[in-house]
Design a protein around this motif. Structure first.
Motif, PDB file in Angstrom:
ATOM      1  N   GLY A  67       0.830  -1.190   0.000  1.00  0.00           N
ATOM      2  CA  GLY A  67       0.000   0.000   0.000  1.00  0.00           C
ATOM      3  C   GLY A  67       0.869   1.245   0.000  1.00  0.00           C
ATOM      4  O   GLY A  67       1.857   1.325   0.725  1.00  0.00           O
ATOM      5  N   ASP A 113       1.447   2.796   3.476  1.00  0.00           N
ATOM      6  CA  ASP A 113       1.928   1.927   4.551  1.00  0.00           C
ATOM      7  C   ASP A 113       2.853   2.712   5.479  1.00  0.00           C
ATOM      8  O   ASP A 113       3.869   3.254   5.055  1.00  0.00           O
ATOM      9  CB  ASP A 113       2.671   0.732   3.953  1.00  0.00           C
ATOM     10  CG  ASP A 113       2.936  -0.382   4.961  1.00  0.00           C
ATOM     11  OD1 ASP A 113       3.004  -0.095   6.171  1.00  0.00           O
ATOM     12  OD2 ASP A 113       3.078  -1.541   4.528  1.00  0.00           O
ATOM     13  N   ALA A 119      -3.694   2.540   0.042  1.00  0.00           N
ATOM     14  CA  ALA A 119      -3.833   1.496   1.050  1.00  0.00           C
ATOM     15  C   ALA A 119      -2.686   1.579   2.051  1.00  0.00           C
ATOM     16  O   ALA A 119      -1.614   2.118   1.764  1.00  0.00           O
ATOM     17  CB  ALA A 119      -3.861   0.124   0.389  1.00  0.00           C
ATOM     18  N   VAL A 144      -2.981  -4.000   3.431  1.00  0.00           N
ATOM     19  CA  VAL A 144      -3.552  -3.708   2.126  1.00  0.00           C
ATOM     20  C   VAL A 144      -4.560  -4.779   1.710  1.00  0.00           C
ATOM     21  O   VAL A 144      -5.557  -4.483   1.030  1.00  0.00           O
ATOM     22  CB  VAL A 144      -2.423  -3.544   1.089  1.00  0.00           C
ATOM     23  CG1 VAL A 144      -1.540  -4.764   1.031  1.00  0.00           C
ATOM     24  CG2 VAL A 144      -2.965  -3.216  -0.285  1.00  0.00           C
ATOM     25  N   GLN A 148      -8.016  -3.346   0.499  1.00  0.00           N
ATOM     26  CA  GLN A 148      -8.271  -3.432  -0.939  1.00  0.00           C
ATOM     27  C   GLN A 148      -8.204  -4.894  -1.401  1.00  0.00           C
ATOM     28  O   GLN A 148      -7.352  -5.270  -2.207  1.00  0.00           O
ATOM     29  CB  GLN A 148      -7.240  -2.592  -1.706  1.00  0.00           C
ATOM     30  CG  GLN A 148      -7.241  -1.120  -1.378  1.00  0.00           C
ATOM     31  CD  GLN A 148      -8.476  -0.410  -1.927  1.00  0.00           C
ATOM     32  OE1 GLN A 148      -9.218  -0.969  -2.746  1.00  0.00           O
ATOM     33  NE2 GLN A 148      -8.710   0.804  -1.483  1.00  0.00           N
TER      34      GLN A 148
END
Length: 286
Positions: free
Chosen positions: A229, A232, A258, A262, A266
């Motif tokens: 992501g 992150d 994300a 993740v 997602q």
């Protein structure tokens, strides 16, 4: 990996109603203080795509599980535990359980699996792929690259290890860093991993902070994908990109917006990235 006997982990086998494509199962390995619940959205997407999914609870993480008193929790021993379960399932006759922890049996002679490891589970997966390449068709690291751990994260964990328990304020702080804003119900469900026995949480935290032995990534020859992501907070994208750039056989799939988990945030994009990776990387060229 560890040579001594290791406990077989709990494996939840999920079979699609209509199988599609390759029969190679996806084996999902969770991170530190986590468990099977956060894989559920991704597992549903993979099942909808016709993929068989095995969700592993690492040693000591399954509710009610008691580890042998002489079991030492390390990345090597955790990887050996997963390898033992994969060996047992591949050797089991069709229609019979390979291990008490498994809910159903895999077809005999299955050569390999698609490993998917998140965070610390990525370190376990790397260790397994380096030691037992015969078991691994491909490897995907989710929210993880084998680079030095975030110092802030290490400081927080070390403070908790020193006091001998994980307090509610620290748990809330970590959960926010991992997931962002959560509903009250999701907070309860997703933080259940912190109810893992403190001895297991502590030992696996040390393993997570230590990371893989430096030679491990270079000994992994399976096709490798990193899913990350872009938001992150635990493993920044520049670390992911640097790791992937070291080897032309590694791929990176960045998921915009994300965070660290993740696959929870997602799942559809992650499932699409995984299925495309598997379809193009396995079986290998003749």
């Amino acid at each position: 990996m560890a040579d001594s006997a290791v406990p077989l982990p709990f494996v939840n086998v999920l079979t699609p109603a209509i199988p599609a494509g390759q029969p190679v199962p996806a084996v999902l390995i969770h991170g530190w203080a986590s468990g099977s619940v956060y894989w559920e959205p991704l597992a549903r997407k993979l099942l909808d795509a016709g993929r068989e999914v095995w969700i592993v609870d690492l040693p000591g993480y399954h509710p009610g599980e008691e580890l042998p008193p002489d079991f030492e929790w390390t990345l090597d021993s955790a990887a050996a535990s997963v390898a033992a379960a994969l060996d047992a399932r591949s050797a089991a006759p069709a229609g019979r359980s390979a291990a008490p922890a498994a809910r159903s049996a895999a077809p005999a002679g299955r050569p390999a699996v698609h490993l998917v490891g998140h965070s610390m589970g990525g370190s376990v997966s790397l260790t397994l792929a380096a030691a037992r390449p015969d078991l691994v068709a491909s490897l995907t690291l989710v929210g993880m690259a084998p680079v030095p751990q975030n110092q802030g994260f290490k400081t927080v964990l070390n403070s908790q290890l020193d006091q001998g328990f994980f307090d509610s304020g620290t748990i809330a702080k970590l959960m926010h860093a991992w997931y962002g804003d959560l509903s009250a119900a999701d907070m309860v469900r997703l933080s259940a991993g912190f109810k893992t026995p403190v001895q297991v949480l502590s030992a696996s935290a040390v393993a997570a902070m230590s990371g893989v032995e430096p030679s491990v990534p270079g000994r992994v020859h399976a096709p490798l994908l990193v899913i990350a992501g872009t938001g992150d907070q635990v493993r920044p994208m520049e670390q992911m990109r640097a790791f992937v750039a070291e080897n032309p056989d590694r791929q990176l799939q960045a998921i915009p917006g994300a965070g660290h988990n993740v696959h929870w945030e997602q799942p559809e994009q992650c499932a699409q990235a995984l299925t495309e990776f598997w379809e193009t990387s396995w079986p290998p060229p003749a």
